[in-house]
Design an enzyme around this catalytic site. Structure first.
Site, mmCIF file in Angstrom:
data_model
loop_
_atom_site.group_PDB
_atom_site.id
_atom_site.type_symbol
_atom_site.label_atom_id
_atom_site.label_comp_id
_atom_site.label_asym_id
_atom_site.label_seq_id
_atom_site.Cartn_x
_atom_site.Cartn_y
_atom_site.Cartn_z
ATOM 1 N N CYS B 415 7.241 41.130 -17.307
ATOM 2 C CA CYS B 415 7.547 40.469 -16.050
ATOM 3 C C CYS B 415 6.543 39.391 -15.686
ATOM 4 O O CYS B 415 6.899 38.367 -15.106
ATOM 5 C CB CYS B 415 7.659 41.480 -14.932
ATOM 6 S SG CYS B 415 6.247 42.560 -14.809
ATOM 7 N N HIS B 459 4.829 45.422 -11.170
ATOM 8 C CA HIS B 459 5.784 44.343 -11.401
ATOM 9 C C HIS B 459 5.213 43.041 -10.850
ATOM 10 O O HIS B 459 4.310 43.053 -10.018
ATOM 11 C CB HIS B 459 7.107 44.693 -10.690
ATOM 12 C CG HIS B 459 8.247 43.805 -11.065
ATOM 13 N ND1 HIS B 459 8.573 43.533 -12.374
ATOM 14 C CD2 HIS B 459 9.161 43.134 -10.312
ATOM 15 C CE1 HIS B 459 9.616 42.725 -12.407
ATOM 16 N NE2 HIS B 459 10.003 42.465 -11.158
ATOM 17 N N ASP B 475 13.499 36.959 -8.634
ATOM 18 C CA ASP B 475 12.910 37.793 -9.677
ATOM 19 C C ASP B 475 13.477 37.393 -11.028
ATOM 20 O O ASP B 475 14.579 37.809 -11.396
ATOM 21 C CB ASP B 475 13.188 39.276 -9.396
ATOM 22 C CG ASP B 475 12.382 40.166 -10.337
ATOM 23 O OD1 ASP B 475 11.732 39.628 -11.268
ATOM 24 O OD2 ASP B 475 12.397 41.401 -10.133
#
Lengths: 306, 686
Positions: B415, B459, B475
């Protein structure tokens, strides 16, 4: 009040020369409300001391001379049939007085002795089924010869226990003896003693003596003394609770006479021989003689402070 | 008085001591642990008669050596608590070596009780509490054997009685725990700070977040007041990273982001909440960092939390113990509809020596077809989705131009790669954007209904500033691996090498075994309840609980009754102590007097055993007139204090003081020079 006590002591000191300690102990005994036993050889001044004490306190006084044929009725009194009124009337014996001098008590038979001793303990007498109270205060000053002398009936422990103190008088020291000799024999030395205390004084002093404080530390000491008599093998038997109460009562009065409001170990020590000697018997002593050696052992062996 | 140490008690005592020390052993310096073990062994050998008790010299040596040993072991670790506890434990183990009498054993056992409590400074978990309980039973058992005659020597009877006694004390303990008013401590204890920080850090370079996914450690637990929002809404916001140096994302102006600075330059709240709010309660595991996690847009009622301009929540001190806080969050919100100059400049920043040429070209190419900011952002997301990007825990290392290398070369990343390059592409197109790090998702515990968030939930995502809307969350990872967000990271990564690598024996690895997984969730639920109801039970919770049980009026009455009971207890104790003190002061006078008498006896003036103080004084005055006046006064006071009326008055105290000083003076005159010196070195009690 201490001044007046001192005055009384001085007054007696005039007839009993050089015996201030014994005189003080005797006064202490009476102030503490106990009976006094004076034990010494004949002619040492026992009767003189008793006489002087009675006079100094100004009490009703009677003297009973104990002999081997004295009967209880001679002390307590008897009921006699009165022909005029056709009834029995009680004729009080010499015991109905505030102060009795029981002279040579160990010459009487045990039966007569016990008649006196019941009166000492109970403050009352029972004659012919009737109980009659004795006057208050009621003191007995008894004198006796050392038991080893001939013609005596020794008092048993149970009866000795009823005397708060037993004192001896002892020979006078040379200086006092000289004065005695110079003065010559007077017919009734006791008669010259002036009364210096009254009944109210006695009651007030007793009250003050009861107010004397006993600290825990002092009671510890007394208990150590008593425990010593009970545990140590030199003692045939230990002090009874009556004996321990007597020690404390006498020590209190002594402290009061010394002018203190609290008792010190020295007070206990001052009265201890007089209070416990006649209550103790040595472990190896089979003849029933009580020893001042035991009291001295107590004084020297038991720690004052622990 | 001087009873020998009972044999049976020794074994109980050694067992108790070993139990007490066991949780500390690994934490203590090796040398200290070895020394403690040696002390226990030595005591056993003494018992067996193989070695004797250490002599005075050796004991002195040990004590003096242990001090520098402790100081050296804890050198450079600011707070002295660790070192002090170490010394306490060492001292207790040394005491084993001079434990000759029953009295010494009592002291050691009392120290064991204290050390048991000390253990809670380091750990307040259920196992620690259970261990402490077991320890208390054994210590109590040791005390019982010490008090009992040898008649009852069976393990069963002693242990049974100890168990019974501890069990009987538990209701009282609970009542006291719940009811006794919680007062804030008068001083704050320096809590030992473990050196390693855990969780998300304030920097993000490629590989940082994926490293966290190797750990199955708990990050925090959340319980929502109402229903738990769905997984894709759970973006636990930590820090905003808006400075990029070409490789690492950092916080711009991080020196201004301390609690004090934020507090001092508090800016007006720039958010606007829309729609419903969710309230929840977080218990954060210690992170040693001073920021905490919450859903955007967070509001709170705590005085020890502040919110900075990035909507990050900060605590006053680094979170070194479990930390519990309550937050309300609006899941629909507008923030910074008008963006301030500084923040805009920061959100547009690009590295000065930027060499990501291809990425810039990609940005300008995409921008040409999408003049609208939102369209552009969606276009970039589409780009991520359509190109063959691969979501992996173990991406290949990146070269000098990290963004170019990732976007056009490796196409494999976690991520942080996606979030970083997404923000880069935004900024390259002239749109304010920034990276946010935190945690995403969580696992709902079916037994208690709260959500567990683990380190592998760490994250990174992006926030883009759009006209009229403010900061909007994007995201890019969701574009690459949508199931990561909807189903949770474990669903995606479970089979990847490297996932949970650091937690090899974690029960998390056996989550597919049904009963083991249930057991894991049960245990966690227990731990959660423990933390929520026991460890974090504080004044507020106490008041809430009492209110809900009794109502506010009864609460006051309860505290009144409790106060009266406690006051009565202390009153009785005070009377008892005062009476004892009276006794003691008398005893003290006698003790002093006897000491003086002993010194006088040494100097040839012995008090006869049956000699009363006044007689002694008079004799002494005749024997040694030079001491007459001193001794006279001492005797006077002593007689007054010991035999006089017993009053606990000021006068009494004065007399006692005077007695002490006078006796000291006289002893100084009487004693031999050497012993005089010793007396001078002793303190005067008053």
């Amino acid at each position: 009040m201490q001044d007046r006590i001192q005055a009384a002591v001085d007054e007696i000191g005039q007839v009993l020369l050089g015996k201030e300690q014994q005189v003080r102990l005797a006064i202490c005994c009476l102030l503490a409300g106990g009976h006094l036993l004076i034990e010494d050889l004949p002619g040492m001044g026992k009767t003189t001391l008793a006489h002087a004490l009675a006079r100094v306190f100004g009490l009703d006084f009677n003297r009973i001379q104990f002999t081997s044929d004295l009967l209880p009725a001679d002390i307590l009194g008897v009921s006699i049939f009165d022909q005029a009124n056709t009834c029995f009337t009680f004729h009080a014996g010499p015991i109905f007085n505030q102060l009795i001098l029981a002279d040579e008590i160990n010459r009487a038979t045990p039966k007569t002795q016990s008649a006196l001793l019941e009166a000492m303990e109970e403050g009352q007498v029972s004659v012919e089924g009737e109980t009659r109270p004795l006057p208050s205060p009621f003191f007995v000053i008894a004198t006796q010869n050392p038991v080893s002398l001939a013609g005596t009936f020794p008092l048993p422990e149970s009866q000795l226990d009823r005397f708060l103190m037993r004192i001896g008088i002892g020979y006078p020291d040379p200086k006092a003896e000289r004065e005695l000799l110079e003065r010559g024999m007077e017919s009734d030395r006791g008669a010259s003693v002036r009364r210096s205390l009254c009944l109210d004084d006695l009651i007030a002093m007793r009250k003050a003596a009861n107010a004397v404080k006993l600290s825990p530390l002092l009671l510890d000491y007394v208990q150590r003394l008593i425990a010593y008599t009970r545990d140590n093998e030199h003692f045939h038997f230990g002090l009874s609770p009556r004996g321990s109460i007597a020690v404390v009562r006498a020590a209190r009065t002594w402290a009061f006479m010394e002018g203190r409001e609290h008792a010190l170990p020295e007070d206990v020590q001052a009265v201890l021989p007089a209070v416990v000697e006649h209550r103790l018997r040595a472990g190896s002593d089979t003849e029933g003689r009580t020893g001042s050696a035991l009291a001295h052992r107590l004084l020297s062996e038991v720690d004052v402070l622990q | 008085m001087t009873e020998q140490t009972p044999r049976l008690t020794l074994w109980w005592l050694l067992a108790a001591f070993a139990l007490v020390v066991s949780p500390h052993l690994l934490r203590l310096p090796l040398g200290v642990s070895v020394l403690i073990g040696a002390c226990i062994l030595w005591r056993v050998f003494i018992f067996q008669g193989r070695i004797s008790f250490p002599g005075t010299t050796l004991r002195m040596l040990i004590v003096f050596l242990s001090l520098p040993l402790t100081v050296l072991s804890y050198r450079g670790q600011g707070a002295g608590l660790d070192a002090a506890i170490c010394l306490l434990i060492l001292g207790t183990s040394f005491k084993l070596l001079e434990m000759r009498q029953a009295r010494d054993m009592t002291i050691v056992l009392c120290l064991c009780y204290v050390l048991t409590m000390v253990g809670f400074i380091y750990s307040q978990t259920i196992p620690a509490a259970l261990l402490a309980l077991a320890t208390v039973v054994v210590i109590t058992g040791a005390l019982i054997t010490l008090q009992r005659n040898n008649g009852h020597s069976s393990l069963r009877s002693n242990g049974g009685l100890a168990l019974r006694m501890v069990a009987q004390s538990i209701p009282l303990t609970i009542a006291l725990f719940v009811l006794v008013p919680r007062v804030a401590p008068l001083w704050s204890m320096p809590i030992p700070v473990p050196s390693s920080k855990t969780g998300v850090t304030d920097e993000m370079s490629p590989g940082d977040i994926s490293r966290l996914s190797r750990s199955a450690e708990l990050a925090f637990r959340v319980s929502f007041d109402a229903d738990t929002p769905s997984n894709e809404k759970l973006y636990w916001r930590g820090l905003v990273l808006d400075f990029f140096d070409g490789r690492v994302w950092r916080r711009a102006g991080s020196s201004f982001q301390s609690f004090d600075m934020i507090e001092r330059f508090r800016s007006p709240f720039r958010g606007e909440t829309l729609g419903e709010e969710v309230s929840y309660d977080v218990i954060l595991e210690p992170t040693q960092q001073s920021w905490i996690y919450a859903l955007q847009l967070a509001q709170f009622n705590a005085s020890d939390i502040v919110q900075d301009r990035y909507y990050t929540l900060h605590t006053e001190k680094p979170v070194s113990q479990r930390y519990r806080y309550q937050v309300r969050s609006a899941l629909d919100y507008h923030t910074d509809v008008s963006l301030s100059g500084v923040l805009r400049a920061r959100a547009m920043q690009l590295p000065e020596d930027d060499n990501n040429v291809q990425a810039r070209e990609l940005a300008s190419e995409l921008r040409r077809g999408n003049p609208d900011d939102r369209d552009y952002a969606l276009q970039v997301l589409r780009y991520f989705r359509e190109q063959p990007f691969y979501y992996t825990l173990t991406p290949p290392p990146l070269g000098e131009a990290s963004i170019d290398d990732f976007l056009f070369n490796s196409l494999q990343g976690f991520c942080e790669h996606y979030a970083g390059s997404f923000v880069y592409l935004m900024r390259a197109a002239g749109i304010p954007a920034r990276v946010v790090v935190g945690y995403q998702g969580g696992e709902v515990n079916p037994f208690e209904g709260y959500t567990m968030v683990y380190q592998y939930n760490a994250h990174a995502w992006a926030e883009v500033w759009l006209e009229n809307e403010g900061w909007v969350r994007f995201d890019p990872t969701a574009a690459v691996a949508p199931e990561r967000i909807s189903m949770g990271v474990q669903a995606v990564l479970a089979n990847q090498p490297g996932f949970l690598e650091d937690s090899r024996f974690s029960m998390m690895r056996f989550r597919n075994t049904q009963w083991l997984n249930a057991l894991r969730l049960r245990l966690d639920a227990m731990d959660y309840a423990w933390n929520r109801w026991v460890v974090s039970y504080d004044e507020d919770m106490q008041l809430d609980l009492l209110d809900s049980l009794l109502g506010p009026q009864m609460r006051g009455r309860l505290f009144l009754v409790l106060g009266v009971v406690i006051a009565l207890f202390f009153l009785v104790a005070a009377i008892f102590l005062l009476r004892r003190r009276e006794q003691e002061s008398r005893d003290m006078a006698t003790r002093l007097y006897l000491r003086l008498a002993a010194d006088l006896a040494d100097a040839g003036m012995k008090r006869g055993r049956g000699e009363g103080p006044q007689d002694f004084c008079q004799r002494l005055a005749r024997q040694e007139p030079r001491y007459a006046s001193d001794m006279g006064r001492i005797t006077e006071i002593y007689v007054q204090v010991s035999y006089g009326p017993q009053t606990q008055t000021e006068r009494h105290e004065q007399l006692l003081q005077e007695l002490q000083l006078r006796i000291r003076d006289l002893r100084l005159r009487v004693l031999s020079p050497l012993r005089r010196l010793r007396l001078r070195m002793l303190p005067i009690r008053y």
